[in-house]
Each structure stands twice: as structure tokens, then as C-alpha cells.
Design an enzyme around this catalytic site. Sequence first.
Site, PDB file in Angstrom:
ATOM      1  N   ASP A 144      -7.455  -5.689   2.890  1.00  0.00           N
ATOM      2  CA  ASP A 144      -8.180  -5.517   1.628  1.00  0.00           C
ATOM      3  C   ASP A 144      -9.053  -6.723   1.307  1.00  0.00           C
ATOM      4  O   ASP A 144      -8.965  -7.763   1.963  1.00  0.00           O
ATOM      5  CB  ASP A 144      -7.196  -5.237   0.481  1.00  0.00           C
ATOM      6  CG  ASP A 144      -6.016  -6.195   0.448  1.00  0.00           C
ATOM      7  OD1 ASP A 144      -6.073  -7.242   1.122  1.00  0.00           O
ATOM      8  OD2 ASP A 144      -5.034  -5.902  -0.256  1.00  0.00           O
ATOM      9  N   ASN A 177       4.790  -4.133  -8.166  1.00  0.00           N
ATOM     10  CA  ASN A 177       4.796  -2.715  -8.545  1.00  0.00           C
ATOM     11  C   ASN A 177       4.855  -1.798  -7.311  1.00  0.00           C
ATOM     12  O   ASN A 177       4.673  -0.595  -7.426  1.00  0.00           O
ATOM     13  CB  ASN A 177       3.546  -2.393  -9.380  1.00  0.00           C
ATOM     14  CG  ASN A 177       2.251  -2.649  -8.617  1.00  0.00           C
ATOM     15  OD1 ASN A 177       2.283  -2.996  -7.432  1.00  0.00           O
ATOM     16  ND2 ASN A 177       1.116  -2.462  -9.272  1.00  0.00           N
ATOM     17  N   GLU A 203      -2.463   0.907  -5.374  1.00  0.00           N
ATOM     18  CA  GLU A 203      -1.681   0.772  -6.598  1.00  0.00           C
ATOM     19  C   GLU A 203      -0.887   2.058  -6.858  1.00  0.00           C
ATOM     20  O   GLU A 203      -1.249   3.134  -6.352  1.00  0.00           O
ATOM     21  CB  GLU A 203      -2.626   0.515  -7.779  1.00  0.00           C
ATOM     22  CG  GLU A 203      -3.419  -0.783  -7.671  1.00  0.00           C
ATOM     23  CD  GLU A 203      -2.601  -2.026  -8.050  1.00  0.00           C
ATOM     24  OE1 GLU A 203      -1.376  -2.042  -7.834  1.00  0.00           O
ATOM     25  OE2 GLU A 203      -3.219  -2.987  -8.548  1.00  0.00           O
TER      26      GLU A 203
HETATM   27  C1  GLP Z   1      -1.913  -8.889  -3.342  1.00  0.00           C
HETATM   28  C2  GLP Z   1      -2.433  -8.303  -2.007  1.00  0.00           C
HETATM   29  C3  GLP Z   1      -1.334  -7.660  -1.214  1.00  0.00           C
HETATM   30  C4  GLP Z   1      -0.131  -8.584  -1.268  1.00  0.00           C
HETATM   31  C5  GLP Z   1       0.432  -8.557  -2.658  1.00  0.00           C
HETATM   32  C6  GLP Z   1       1.589  -9.523  -2.884  1.00  0.00           C
HETATM   33  O1  GLP Z   1      -2.498  -8.386  -4.469  1.00  0.00           O
HETATM   34  N1  GLP Z   1      -3.522  -7.396  -2.103  1.00  0.00           N
HETATM   35  O2  GLP Z   1      -1.780  -7.424   0.120  1.00  0.00           O
HETATM   36  O3  GLP Z   1       0.852  -8.119  -0.389  1.00  0.00           O
HETATM   37  O4  GLP Z   1      -0.551  -8.697  -3.637  1.00  0.00           O
HETATM   38  O5  GLP Z   1       1.164 -10.831  -3.028  1.00  0.00           O
HETATM   39  P1  GLP Z   1       2.106 -12.087  -2.916  1.00  0.00           P
HETATM   40  O6  GLP Z   1       2.457 -12.232  -1.481  1.00  0.00           O
HETATM   41  O7  GLP Z   1       1.260 -13.232  -3.399  1.00  0.00           O
HETATM   42  O8  GLP Z   1       3.295 -11.819  -3.770  1.00  0.00           O
END
Ligand code: GLP
Length: 253
Positions: free
Chosen positions: A74, A143, A150
Site C-alpha cells: 500500500d 481494527n 479497512e
Molecule cells: C498501517 C499499514 C499496515 C500495517 C498496519 C499496522 O496502517 N498500512 O500495512 O500493517 O497499519 O501498523 P503497525 O505495524 O505500525 O502497528
Amino acid sequence: MKYKLNNIQIYIESNYEKMSKQAAYLLASQIRLNSQSVLGLATGGTPVGMYKELVRMHKEEGLDFSQVSSFNLDEYCPISRDNPQSYYYYMMDNLFKHINIDTDRINIPNGNVENIEEECKNYENKIIKAGGIDFQVLGIGNNGHIGFNEPDDKFEAFTHLVYLDEGTIEANSRFFDSIDEVPKKAISMGIKTIMLAKKIMLLANGKNKAAIIKKTIFGEITPKVPASILQVHPDVTFVVDEEAASEIIPLLK
Ligand code: GLP
């Protein structure tokens, strides 16, 4: 500790560093087995330690990325690639500029194009042309989002434009100077894009991921918890620390 629940493998490591090393070992094994692997890569705070270990393996053990291709899950939208909060910048900073990957084989959605629909379609086609993803790395949102898929009433299949949830914007604001600077949209691989990967490895650490890890592995399969779809993937591995595993440990015994 390693557990197996039919198609799901779960590694529970005592801390973040061990989780990162185990994840790096599994990813490195994929590359050693097939030097031309097509990797699906994730960003966020969780995989930083895994990337650090992969860089060490490259420098000290000669782990060779020269034939590897990569597709990131992404990217924020809009965001320019030289913005330190862009996932492009993150990948360069944490991994790509420290290893010998061919820059032509690096693919990250471009969140700064005019025609988003075309960007999504081209991205999906590039993955197909590369032969699909051999090994997909995932983090997980509080979430249950994977990539930026989402919670919703339906699973979005292919690479698409996403409007980020308030909670996601808030969670990710820790990387920005203020919450107003967090982009409100993103381009993300879809659930089908992810599920078509031959192998999937999801990483999670910390107490705040414990509830969502339980729902993901033991809860109902529903687009309201996007990661729950992984229950039906034929080859999925969870690599989590003890804190993130705290709510599943009693169910595994
Ligand atoms: C982000 C990314 C995800 C990631 C998630 C968790 O928004 N788009 O690919 O896995 O949130 O993030 P973190 O590893 O900082 O908890």
C-alpha cells in the site's frame, strides 16, 4: 514456541527482537529456496526489526536480493515519494538502499498520480505479469486491517483506493508531526490480491494487538475483521511476540 492449527502455523516469540529475527529467517529461507522470489512487503512499525535483520543477513551472510522482485501492499494518497512518511521513503530507508535489490524490480503503488484508477489497474497487472506473489508479509491494524483494507461490509478484491478509518488515521498519526498531516486516503492491494499469494506471513507485537490477533485466528470470518479471511488461506504463518499472543495462548493449550 511453534503451534500448528491445520493450515495455520503460529510462532510465539518471547520479545520483539526474537519475533523480528524469526520473521527475517523465514523470509530469507524463501529467498534462499528461490532466488527469483516475488515478495509482497509491508510497512508500519512492526516489520522495522525484520528489515534490520534482513539487512544484517545481506551484509554479513551474503543474503542475495539481486533476482528478487517486490510489491508493496500500500501507499498513502496523495503523498510524494520524497516525503519521509511515504511508504516509498520508508522502504528505501529501512531496506532497499541497504541491499542489492535491482531497483527496476521494486514496485510500490504511486500515491501521487492523477489517475488513481489506472494506477490501481496497472499495479494489479504488474503483479500478475510477475507470476503472482510467492511470499507476502503482513502487519495488522488494531481494527484488523491488512494492507489498508479497512473493516467493511464486503471484501474488496483487487488493488483499489481506500478512505482511511478515523482510528487508522489516529493510530498512524504517531509517525507524523500532527494528525492533520496524515493523508485521508491510500492505495492498497485488495483481499484477493493478498489471498492469491502462495505463502503469507503476518507479524504482530505488543499488548495492543492481542485482542485483534485472537479475533483474526479464532473469530468469525468477516469483512468486519479483514485479517480473519487468512483463516482460509492454505499456507499462512503468524509470527507474534508473547504480548500479542497473550489472548490466544490459553486457546492453544
Ligand atoms: C498501517 C499499514 C499496515 C500495517 C498496519 C499496522 O496502517 N498500512 O500495512 O500493517 O497499519 O501498523 P503497525 O505495524 O505500525 O502497528
